[in-house]
Design a protein around this motif. Structure first.
Motif, PDB file in Angstrom:
ATOM      1  N   PRO A 241      34.701 -35.600  61.336  1.00  0.00           N
ATOM      2  CA  PRO A 241      35.216 -36.670  61.050  1.00  0.00           C
ATOM      3  C   PRO A 241      34.879 -37.407  61.604  1.00  0.00           C
ATOM      4  O   PRO A 241      34.753 -38.732  60.592  1.00  0.00           O
ATOM      5  N   TYR A 242      33.996 -37.312  62.327  1.00  0.00           N
ATOM      6  CA  TYR A 242      32.722 -38.706  63.629  1.00  0.00           C
ATOM      7  C   TYR A 242      31.243 -38.641  62.292  1.00  0.00           C
ATOM      8  O   TYR A 242      30.733 -40.055  61.888  1.00  0.00           O
ATOM      9  N   LEU A 243      30.690 -37.191  61.981  1.00  0.00           N
ATOM     10  CA  LEU A 243      29.542 -37.609  60.980  1.00  0.00           C
ATOM     11  C   LEU A 243      29.968 -38.239  59.336  1.00  0.00           C
ATOM     12  O   LEU A 243      29.121 -38.476  59.394  1.00  0.00           O
ATOM     13  N   ALA A 244      31.371 -37.733  59.082  1.00  0.00           N
ATOM     14  CA  ALA A 244      31.730 -38.281  58.247  1.00  0.00           C
ATOM     15  C   ALA A 244      31.490 -40.186  57.991  1.00  0.00           C
ATOM     16  O   ALA A 244      31.482 -40.462  56.712  1.00  0.00           O
ATOM     17  N   MET A 245      32.082 -40.330  58.927  1.00  0.00           N
ATOM     18  CA  MET A 245      31.886 -42.299  59.123  1.00  0.00           C
ATOM     19  C   MET A 245      30.441 -42.458  59.320  1.00  0.00           C
ATOM     20  O   MET A 245      31.563 -43.949  59.420  1.00  0.00           O
ATOM     21  N   ALA A 246      30.297 -41.888  59.406  1.00  0.00           N
ATOM     22  CA  ALA A 246      28.535 -42.758  59.928  1.00  0.00           C
ATOM     23  C   ALA A 246      27.676 -42.558  58.614  1.00  0.00           C
ATOM     24  O   ALA A 246      27.779 -42.350  57.413  1.00  0.00           O
ATOM     25  N   ALA A 247      26.338 -43.604  58.681  1.00  0.00           N
ATOM     26  CA  ALA A 247      25.640 -43.930  57.831  1.00  0.00           C
ATOM     27  C   ALA A 247      24.525 -43.288  57.915  1.00  0.00           C
ATOM     28  O   ALA A 247      23.598 -42.196  57.091  1.00  0.00           O
ATOM     29  N   VAL A 248      24.059 -42.433  58.838  1.00  0.00           N
ATOM     30  CA  VAL A 248      23.266 -41.780  59.643  1.00  0.00           C
ATOM     31  C   VAL A 248      22.687 -41.216  60.672  1.00  0.00           C
ATOM     32  O   VAL A 248      23.743 -42.119  61.691  1.00  0.00           O
ATOM     33  N   ALA A 249      22.242 -40.425  60.968  1.00  0.00           N
ATOM     34  CA  ALA A 249      22.784 -39.274  61.851  1.00  0.00           C
ATOM     35  C   ALA A 249      20.973 -39.394  63.288  1.00  0.00           C
ATOM     36  O   ALA A 249      19.897 -40.067  61.998  1.00  0.00           O
ATOM     37  N   VAL A 250      20.856 -39.854  64.035  1.00  0.00           N
ATOM     38  CA  VAL A 250      19.689 -39.330  64.609  1.00  0.00           C
ATOM     39  C   VAL A 250      19.555 -38.741  65.856  1.00  0.00           C
ATOM     40  O   VAL A 250      20.328 -38.082  66.428  1.00  0.00           O
ATOM     41  N   ALA A 251      17.883 -38.760  65.439  1.00  0.00           N
ATOM     42  CA  ALA A 251      17.551 -37.426  66.898  1.00  0.00           C
ATOM     43  C   ALA A 251      16.402 -38.366  67.520  1.00  0.00           C
ATOM     44  O   ALA A 251      15.248 -38.023  67.624  1.00  0.00           O
ATOM     45  N   PRO A 252      16.561 -38.521  68.566  1.00  0.00           N
ATOM     46  CA  PRO A 252      15.105 -39.390  68.866  1.00  0.00           C
ATOM     47  C   PRO A 252      14.969 -39.349  70.229  1.00  0.00           C
ATOM     48  O   PRO A 252      14.599 -39.399  71.442  1.00  0.00           O
ATOM     49  N   PHE A 253      14.475 -38.313  69.878  1.00  0.00           N
ATOM     50  CA  PHE A 253      14.114 -37.167  71.583  1.00  0.00           C
ATOM     51  C   PHE A 253      12.810 -37.529  72.236  1.00  0.00           C
ATOM     52  O   PHE A 253      12.331 -37.645  70.798  1.00  0.00           O
ATOM     53  N   GLN A 254      12.224 -37.730  73.197  1.00  0.00           N
ATOM     54  CA  GLN A 254      11.256 -38.004  73.657  1.00  0.00           C
ATOM     55  C   GLN A 254      10.237 -36.613  73.576  1.00  0.00           C
ATOM     56  O   GLN A 254       9.453 -36.673  73.399  1.00  0.00           O
ATOM     57  N   ARG A 255      10.836 -35.687  73.970  1.00  0.00           N
ATOM     58  CA  ARG A 255      10.603 -34.394  74.320  1.00  0.00           C
ATOM     59  C   ARG A 255      11.197 -33.452  73.929  1.00  0.00           C
ATOM     60  O   ARG A 255      12.588 -33.232  75.054  1.00  0.00           O
ATOM     61  N   VAL A 256      11.071 -32.090  72.846  1.00  0.00           N
ATOM     62  CA  VAL A 256      12.734 -31.448  73.025  1.00  0.00           C
ATOM     63  C   VAL A 256      11.911 -30.178  72.358  1.00  0.00           C
ATOM     64  O   VAL A 256      10.738 -29.748  71.921  1.00  0.00           O
ATOM     65  N   GLN A 257      12.722 -29.046  72.351  1.00  0.00           N
ATOM     66  CA  GLN A 257      12.212 -27.409  71.879  1.00  0.00           C
ATOM     67  C   GLN A 257      13.072 -26.998  70.742  1.00  0.00           C
ATOM     68  O   GLN A 257      14.236 -27.624  70.989  1.00  0.00           O
ATOM     69  N   GLY A 258      12.663 -26.101  69.953  1.00  0.00           N
ATOM     70  CA  GLY A 258      13.771 -24.914  69.120  1.00  0.00           C
ATOM     71  C   GLY A 258      14.211 -26.228  68.094  1.00  0.00           C
ATOM     72  O   GLY A 258      13.608 -27.513  67.807  1.00  0.00           O
ATOM     73  N   VAL A 259      15.479 -25.563  67.526  1.00  0.00           N
ATOM     74  CA  VAL A 259      15.830 -26.077  66.600  1.00  0.00           C
ATOM     75  C   VAL A 259      16.720 -27.188  66.813  1.00  0.00           C
ATOM     76  O   VAL A 259      17.988 -26.065  67.581  1.00  0.00           O
ATOM     77  N   GLN A 260      17.140 -27.891  66.212  1.00  0.00           N
ATOM     78  CA  GLN A 260      18.285 -28.900  67.099  1.00  0.00           C
ATOM     79  C   GLN A 260      19.208 -28.775  65.722  1.00  0.00           C
ATOM     80  O   GLN A 260      19.475 -29.149  64.171  1.00  0.00           O
TER      81      GLN A 260
END
Length: 355
Positions: A241-260
């Motif tokens: 429901p929270y994804l459905a109410m959104a316009a856009v999703a963000v992944a603003p990682f400065q450093r991260v590994q793997g598949v998100q």
């Protein structure tokens, strides 16, 4: 447990406690092992495995992450595979680089010990699996050569679907981030977004809202809600429901590994995603139009403003995002890939040797 029981012939578990875990960590450190070896390995868990092996024939054993490998390290006569997923020693190394002494010293020691441990496990087991080509390449650089296979992450495309066939709410001014909010890369990502990117977005879209959805928000995350534009949900029964109410999703990682997985789930819901480059390394495919790459705050904010102000383009990019996960991240396809990998490992291990 009920979900697992529906998929598995048997499901076993053992009870653990924080006190026992800390005691095992101390013993592991004293013996020169990585601390996390003590965190996750217990004699009770090994006994539970032994009980299963004694009750029925087993074709192959899969240890999920290097942390569980010790539980089956003693087993002989059965092909063993460790699914490393990510290179966890690199996580500790990066965390050490981001911290101050004495915590940085402890994390770097853990990284060095865990790297040696990962190398040993890779040599002992019959097969190794990584979640992406990027993680496998990193393992080879940090730990050494290894024969391994890559099996990526998937997303449940029936569970995560665009709401009512739409790619996000056409009138929404909501930006969403999902994930466990006591996990340090997630914490750092939302703090960075709120301090460096959100003010730039707000200058063009003053009514924008930022929604942080995930369990166990720590004090640093909770403090972000002082900004009236930021909402912290804490644990929710269902992120859709929270994804459905959104316009856009963000992944603003400065450093991260793997598949998100947060990226895959948002895309499956028909949301365009704006992400930093490090969060996309694990995908291993050319990004689709609905997956926007930005690393500097100005560029990140520009992508978001464009999506917030143009619902038609947003919908088109959301459909592109959905097609991308349908093409590359179906669990059915990845399950067949895993089955093929395991069959090859078992056949190599059990094939008679020539003279």
């Amino acid at each position: 447990m009920k979900v697992l029981a529906a998929q598995c012939a048997t499901v076993g578990w053992v009870r653990d406690s924080a006190v026992k875990s800390i005691s095992r960590e101390a013993i592991a450190l004293a013996r020169g092992f990585p601390r996390s070896r003590g965190t996750y390995h217990s004699r009770a868990l090994s006994r539970a495995v032994a009980k299963v092996l004694a009750s029925a024939p087993v074709d192959v054993i899969i240890a999920s992450t290097v942390y569980t490998a010790e539980t089956v390290r003693w087993v002989t006569g059965i092909p063993k595979v460790v699914d490393f997923m990510d290179v966890y020693s690199e996580f500790w190394r990066a965390r050490g680089d981001a911290q101050r002494p004495p915590w940085s010293w402890a994390d770097r020691i853990e990284a060095e010990r865990l790297a040696r441990y990962e190398a040993g496990i890779a040599r002992e087991f019959d097969g190794t699996i990584f979640v992406s080509e990027a993680e496998l390449a990193l393992f080879k650089r940090r730990v050494g050569p290894v024969e391994a296979e890559v099996v990526g992450n998937g997303v449940d495309l029936e569970y995560f679907q665009p709401a009512d066939g739409r790619a996000g709410d056409a009138d929404s001014r909501v930006i969403v981030f999902t994930g466990s909010m006591d996990y340090s890369p997630n914490v750092n990502a939302v703090r960075y977004f709120c301090s460096e990117i959100l003010p730039l977005v707000r200058s063009s879209c003053p009514d924008v809202r930022f929604l942080i959805v995930g369990r166990n928000p720590n004090a640093a995350v909770r403090s972000l809600a002082r900004d009236p534009a930021v909402t912290i949900t804490g644990t929710v029964p269902d992120v859709r429901p929270y994804l459905a109410m959104a316009a856009v999703a963000v992944a603003p990682f400065q450093r991260v590994q793997g598949v998100q997985n947060k990226i895959l789930e948002a895309m499956a819901m028909g949301l365009p995603v704006v992400s930093s480059s490090s969060a996309l390394e694990g995908l291993g495919r050319d990004p689709c139009e609905g997956l926007r790459r930005a690393d500097e705050p100005d560029g990140f904010a520009s992508e978001l403003v464009m999506l917030l102000e143009d619902p038609n383009r947003r919908a088109r990019l959301g459909r592109s995002a959905r097609r991308y996960v349908e093409r590359w991240h179906r669990w059915e396809d990845l399950g067949r890939r895993l089955d093929h990998v395991l069959s090859d490992i078992v056949n190599r291990r059990t094939a008679p040797r020539g003279d």
